[in-house]
Design a protein around this motif. Structure first.
Motif, short mmCIF file in Angstrom:
data_model
loop_
_atom_site.label_atom_id
_atom_site.label_comp_id
_atom_site.label_asym_id
_atom_site.label_seq_id
_atom_site.Cartn_x
_atom_site.Cartn_y
_atom_site.Cartn_z
N CYS A 66 -16.29 58.91 4.67
CA CYS A 66 -16.19 57.96 3.56
C CYS A 66 -17.15 56.81 3.81
O CYS A 66 -17.13 56.20 4.89
CB CYS A 66 -14.76 57.43 3.44
SG CYS A 66 -14.55 56.13 2.19
N ASP A 121 -7.24 62.65 -1.43
CA ASP A 121 -8.07 63.32 -2.43
C ASP A 121 -7.72 62.93 -3.86
O ASP A 121 -7.94 63.70 -4.79
CB ASP A 121 -8.01 64.85 -2.29
CG ASP A 121 -9.03 65.37 -1.29
OD1 ASP A 121 -9.99 64.64 -1.00
OD2 ASP A 121 -8.87 66.49 -0.81
N ASP A 164 -18.63 62.58 1.97
CA ASP A 164 -17.66 63.17 1.05
C ASP A 164 -17.25 62.22 -0.07
O ASP A 164 -17.10 62.64 -1.22
CB ASP A 164 -16.41 63.62 1.82
CG ASP A 164 -16.73 64.76 2.77
OD1 ASP A 164 -16.78 65.91 2.30
OD2 ASP A 164 -16.93 64.50 3.97
N ARG A 188 -14.38 64.62 7.63
CA ARG A 188 -14.91 64.17 6.35
C ARG A 188 -15.34 62.71 6.49
O ARG A 188 -14.84 61.99 7.37
CB ARG A 188 -13.86 64.34 5.25
CG ARG A 188 -13.41 65.80 5.10
CD ARG A 188 -12.40 65.95 4.00
NE ARG A 188 -13.03 65.78 2.69
CZ ARG A 188 -12.36 65.59 1.56
NH1 ARG A 188 -11.04 65.52 1.58
NH2 ARG A 188 -13.00 65.46 0.41
N ALA A 248 -21.54 63.47 -2.19
CA ALA A 248 -20.28 62.73 -2.28
C ALA A 248 -19.80 62.55 -3.71
O ALA A 248 -20.58 62.65 -4.67
CB ALA A 248 -20.45 61.35 -1.64
N ARG A 283 -24.44 63.87 5.35
CA ARG A 283 -23.65 64.24 4.19
C ARG A 283 -22.36 63.43 4.17
O ARG A 283 -21.73 63.24 5.21
CB ARG A 283 -23.33 65.74 4.20
CG ARG A 283 -24.55 66.61 3.90
CD ARG A 283 -25.06 66.35 2.49
NE ARG A 283 -26.32 67.02 2.19
CZ ARG A 283 -27.50 66.44 2.28
NH1 ARG A 283 -27.59 65.18 2.67
NH2 ARG A 283 -28.60 67.09 1.96
N TRP A 328 -11.44 61.86 9.94
CA TRP A 328 -12.22 61.08 8.98
C TRP A 328 -13.14 60.13 9.73
O TRP A 328 -12.74 59.54 10.74
CB TRP A 328 -11.31 60.27 8.05
CG TRP A 328 -10.80 61.04 6.88
CD1 TRP A 328 -9.62 61.73 6.80
CD2 TRP A 328 -11.45 61.22 5.62
NE1 TRP A 328 -9.49 62.32 5.56
CE2 TRP A 328 -10.60 62.02 4.82
CE3 TRP A 328 -12.67 60.78 5.08
CZ2 TRP A 328 -10.93 62.39 3.51
CZ3 TRP A 328 -13.00 61.15 3.79
CH2 TRP A 328 -12.14 61.94 3.02
#
Length: 311
Positions: free
Chosen positions: A212, A301, A246, A210, A270, A244, A179
């Protein structure tokens, strides 16, 4: 986990993430030109150490040993002479850089002294300068400390040099991460610079991690003047169209138009997660336990109002 940012914003995300893992790397901006950091940078031609120091302090071991060394690192002198407002940690870091001739190794040594739960790395291998072009004008604001206090809307920020050498260890950390956490923090001077270093931006585009994006709890009177929460996302996308994300994490108390923010998040690829992450005292500061709980929902998630799985 790799957390990108600088200053108090990065310290907030590290204060939450350190409760979840010790496999944590902070990648820190190196454009500060004010205060103790700016004086040391100008006098000794080194990376500005202040934001690096704050990240190390945020990761210190919470034993008597770690907390005592953290307090020493953060201690500032008060005097009528040249030591006034110098942070002890800034002097310690720069001294290690001179002895070891290796910024990364020097930071690792301070981390060992603090018992840090993670590693702190510079974003670039050379000190950077930030300039901002003011919206609707030809005026350019030069220098991080001036951009941070700019009271006009900012159209664009650029780095000097425009193609600086990224810290190799930082690039490697981003590429190896599960992450990446970007923000919170001063949007144009702490968050945005990471996507303006080409090699680091390329790692963010190509990593399998991913991402954030954590929004702030207030719109600063200075550099973020006129930016809505959705505007923060659009400004980031304008500076790095290939980025990009998420998940976008926002506190509901600062979002006036949820649909507008959801649309901006979708433009980044996102989903939006709304969680209360503000301290209970009403100040615009993140509560480390609430922020850690929100990050746990991100990593698990659970992005709905009642923990609806995203997939």
């Amino acid at each position: 986990m790799v957390a990108l940012g600088g200053g108090h914003g990065l310290a907030a995300s590290l204060g939450a993430l350190r409760r979840m893992t010790d496999r944590l790397t902070a990648v820190v901006t190196v454009a500060d030109d004010g205060g103790s950091s700016g004086r040391l940078r100008a006098e000794l031609d080194v990376l500005p150490p202040g934001d690096l120091r704050m990240a190390l302090a945020a990761l210190c071991d919470e034993s008597e040993w770690g907390l005592t060394w953290r307090d020493l690192l953060q201690h500032r002198f008060t005097s009528p002479g040249s030591l006034d407002q110098h942070a002890v940690g800034n002097l310690l870091i720069v001294a290690l850089w001179e002895i070891l001739d290796d910024p990364v190794q020097g930071l690792d040594w301070v981390g060992r002294l603090l018992g840090a739960r993670g590693r702190v790395l510079p974003m670039a291998s050379v000190p950077l300068a930030i300039s901002a072009r003011v919206r609707g004008s030809d005026r350019v604001v030069v220098g991080q400390s001036h951009v941070a206090t700019c009271d006009e809307e900012i159209e664009e920020v650029v780095l000097d040099p425009a193609d600086p050498p990224a810290c190799p260890e930082s690039v490697e950390a981003v590429r190896a991460a599960d992450w990446v956490i970007l923000g919170p923090g001063s949007w144009y001077t702490s968050v945005m610079p990471h996507v303006l270093v080409p090699e680091l931006a390329r790692a963010l585009h190509e990593t399998t991690a991913r991402t954030c994006l954590t929004l702030n709890l207030s719109s600063e009177d200075g550099e973020a003047r006129g930016l809505t929460p959705a505007g923060h996302l659009d400004a980031l996308a304008k500076h790095d169209p290939e980025l990009r994300v998420d998940v976008v994490l926002a506190d509901p108390t600062v979002v006036d138009d949820v649909e507008d923010l959801e649309a901006a998040a979708r433009r980044l690829g996102a989903r939006l997660l709304m969680r209360q992450v503000r301290r209970g005292d009403g100040t615009p500061h993140h509560d480390p336990l609430r922020l850690a709980a929100a990050y746990q929902d991100v990593f698990d998630d659970f992005l709905g109002d009642v923990g609806t799985p995203a997939r």
